[in-house]
Scaffold this motif. Sequence first.
Motif, short mmCIF file in Angstrom:
data_model
loop_
_atom_site.label_atom_id
_atom_site.label_comp_id
_atom_site.label_asym_id
_atom_site.label_seq_id
_atom_site.Cartn_x
_atom_site.Cartn_y
_atom_site.Cartn_z
N UNK A 1 -9.54 5.77 -3.06
CA UNK A 1 -8.47 5.29 -3.93
C UNK A 1 -8.50 3.79 -4.12
N UNK A 2 -9.10 3.05 -3.17
CA UNK A 2 -9.11 1.59 -3.32
C UNK A 2 -9.94 1.23 -4.54
N UNK A 3 -9.41 0.40 -5.42
CA UNK A 3 -10.13 0.04 -6.64
C UNK A 3 -11.28 -0.94 -6.38
N UNK A 4 -12.49 -0.48 -6.64
CA UNK A 4 -13.66 -1.35 -6.74
C UNK A 4 -14.16 -1.23 -8.17
N UNK A 5 -14.13 -2.34 -8.90
CA UNK A 5 -14.45 -2.27 -10.32
C UNK A 5 -15.36 -3.39 -10.77
N UNK A 6 -15.57 -3.43 -12.07
CA UNK A 6 -16.44 -4.44 -12.66
C UNK A 6 -15.95 -4.80 -14.05
N UNK A 7 -16.26 -6.01 -14.47
CA UNK A 7 -16.11 -6.37 -15.87
C UNK A 7 -17.17 -5.63 -16.67
N UNK A 8 -16.78 -5.17 -17.85
CA UNK A 8 -17.68 -4.39 -18.70
C UNK A 8 -17.89 -5.13 -20.02
N UNK A 9 -19.15 -5.31 -20.37
CA UNK A 9 -19.50 -5.85 -21.68
C UNK A 9 -19.43 -4.70 -22.68
N UNK A 10 -18.34 -4.64 -23.43
CA UNK A 10 -18.10 -3.48 -24.28
C UNK A 10 -19.18 -3.32 -25.35
N UNK A 11 -19.75 -4.42 -25.83
CA UNK A 11 -20.80 -4.31 -26.84
C UNK A 11 -21.99 -3.54 -26.29
N UNK A 12 -22.34 -3.76 -25.02
CA UNK A 12 -23.44 -3.04 -24.40
C UNK A 12 -23.02 -1.61 -24.05
N UNK A 13 -21.83 -1.46 -23.53
CA UNK A 13 -21.35 -0.14 -23.13
C UNK A 13 -21.32 0.82 -24.31
N UNK B 1 -12.45 -6.61 -8.30
CA UNK B 1 -13.24 -6.45 -9.51
C UNK B 1 -14.38 -7.46 -9.52
N UNK B 2 -15.60 -6.96 -9.65
CA UNK B 2 -16.74 -7.86 -9.86
C UNK B 2 -16.72 -8.35 -11.30
N UNK B 3 -17.17 -9.59 -11.54
CA UNK B 3 -17.23 -10.08 -12.91
C UNK B 3 -18.65 -9.84 -13.44
N UNK B 4 -18.97 -8.55 -13.57
CA UNK B 4 -20.29 -8.14 -14.03
C UNK B 4 -21.26 -7.97 -12.88
#
Length: 566
Positions: free
Chosen positions: A215-227, A469-472
Motif C-alpha cells: 500500500x505504501x506509494x512508490x511512484x514516478x514522474x511520467x513523461x506523458x508524450x512518451x507514455x 515519487x521518483x522524478x523519472x
Amino acid sequence: MLKVAAVFGALLVIASGELLKNGGFETLDGWACWSNLHCELSSDGHSGSHAFKVSNRPRWNTGPQQDIHPTPGHLYRAGAWVKLLGEGSDGFGERIQLEVAFHYTDGRTSYNAAAERYGVHTSDGWVYLEGDFSVPNASLEWTRVYFQGPKAGLEFMVDDTSITELLLPGTGSWRHTTRSAIDAIRKSGINIRVTTADHIDKNQVDIQVVQKTRPFPFGTAVACSAYNTKSRGNYRDFIHKHFNWAVTENALKWKVIESTQGQRHYQQALDCVRGLRSNNIKVRGHNLVWSVPVNVQGWQKALSGDILRRTVKNHITDVMNVTRRLLEHWDVNNENLHGTWYQDRLHDPDYDLELFRIAHAQDSHVKLFLNDFSVVAQGASTYAYLNQTIRFKAANVGLYGIGVQCHFPDEMEPNPDIIRHRLDILAQAGVPIWVTELDVMSKDDNRRADFYEMALSALFSHPAVEGIMLWGFWDKFSWRGEAGALVKGDHLELTAAGRRVFDLLENQWMTDETYVLSQTSDHFTLRGFHGDYEVRVHYQGKELGNLTQTFTLGDDEQDVTVHMHT
C-alpha cells in the motif's frame, strides 16, 4: 565539549567549536560592514547587552559579513536572530538570508543560502533563521558569510549568530538506524498457529507467508508524450510493473495546457492519466499554478487585477473539472516558498491562500499540497517551509500535506541522518509529507546506487512520509540524463542504481518467507510489511490450495490459524 541532540532514533552531534567571531555582537569586532554600510551597536539585543543595527544599505544583498574557515566536504549548521526595523509598502514582508560565498582557487565563486526566512514583518520582532549547508569538497581560497535579503535601504538588527559543524554518526550506522525504524513503522506482527492431525509429518509442512501488494506509494514522474506513444510500449510496461503511483511530469502544467491564451489542450494528459489508472496506478496532479516568474506564460504577465484573478480562477475550475475523480492529489501553487509572482502582481500577500480556497471549493475530495525545494535535499529553507505550512494549516484552506522535492545536487552524497533531521523539523507542522520529486546524480553508476539507497532508506524510515515519487527513471526522459537514471537505452536496461532501487522496493521491502513447521513449533510470529497477503500451505512438496488464506496487514497485528486435519 559537545552537545548531543536526538534525531529520530539516531544521534546528531553538534560540535561546540564556533566558526564565527563575536556572534553575540557585543562589540564591533569580527564583522566587516563594507559598501558604505553602517553598523552600530544597539542596546536592543536579543540577548546580552547589544546587537548590531544595520543601516545605509545601498543594495538588497548588503549586510555584515565575516570570513570563516570551514573544512571542505563537511556540514555546518547556521543560526541567527534578526529583527526588521522597516519593510516595504507591498505588505509581503521581507526575505532575510544568511548567505555563504565560496571562492575557489581557480577564481570561481559559488553561493549557498545557509539559513533563510520569508515574509518577515516588523511586527514579528526578533525572528530566528536556522538552516544547514555543506562546504564544497574542493580547494577554496576563502569562505564568507553575510546577511542579505531585506530591500535596499531597509534597516535591520542581528544578534546571536552561530555556525557550528554537524558531526554525524560513523559511516555505516545509518543502515542500522534506518532498518530499525523501517521495521518499527512499516511492519506489523503476523501470528501463525497451525493445528495438525496426528498422522501429519511436520517435517514436510511448509508455511509460506507472501505479500501480494504494497500500500505504501512508490511512484514516478511520467513523461506523458512518451507514455502515449505506441512505440514506447516498453516504457509503459516498465511503469505498470514497478510502480503503484505516478505524477504527470509536465502535461498538466498550465503553460503546457494553455501556452497560447484561449487554446487549451488536455488530451495528452487525459490519455496518460486514464492509461495509468486502468493499470491500477494512482496519479498526482502537478501543478495548478506555478508562482516562479520564469514559469508564468507571457500572456499571463500582461494581465493584472480582477482580470488576472478571474483568469486564474477559471483555469483552476476548468482543469479540476476536466480531471475530476481522475487524480488523488494536486500541487496547487508550485514552489510558492521561492516564487510569489501572483501575490506580487495582485498586491495581495494572502493570494496564495486564496488559490487553495478556490481549489478546495472545486473538489473537496482531492488532496491539496504545497510543493517546494531546498527543504530536505538541502537545508536553507527547512524552517521557512515549516512556518509556511503552519500558516496554511492555521488558515484552514484545505491543505492536506506538503511535498518535498528532494533533487540532490550533482555528486552530493545524501546523508540519511541529516535527511531525517530535516523531516523531523517539517513534521512539527503535523501534516503528511510526500517526497514528490526524488532524484540523485552521479556519473559513477555504483556511486549513484549508493546515493539512491541512502536517500530512499532515510525517507522510507520516517513516520511522517506517506509516499515517495521518483522524478523519472529513464535516461531518455530524465532531466538529469544518464547520471540520474535507473534504466538506460532503448531496451530500458537496468543500471546498477536501478538494480539497487528495485531490490529495495520489491525484495527487501516486501515480505516472502517460508517456514518448515518442524523447525518453528505450531505457533510462530514474524514481522511483515504492510499490505495484502496470502498464507500458502505445502505438504510433501505440493500446495494445498484449499488451505490458502488471505488477509490485509496494517498497523495492527494479524492472527492466522491453519487447520491441517486431512
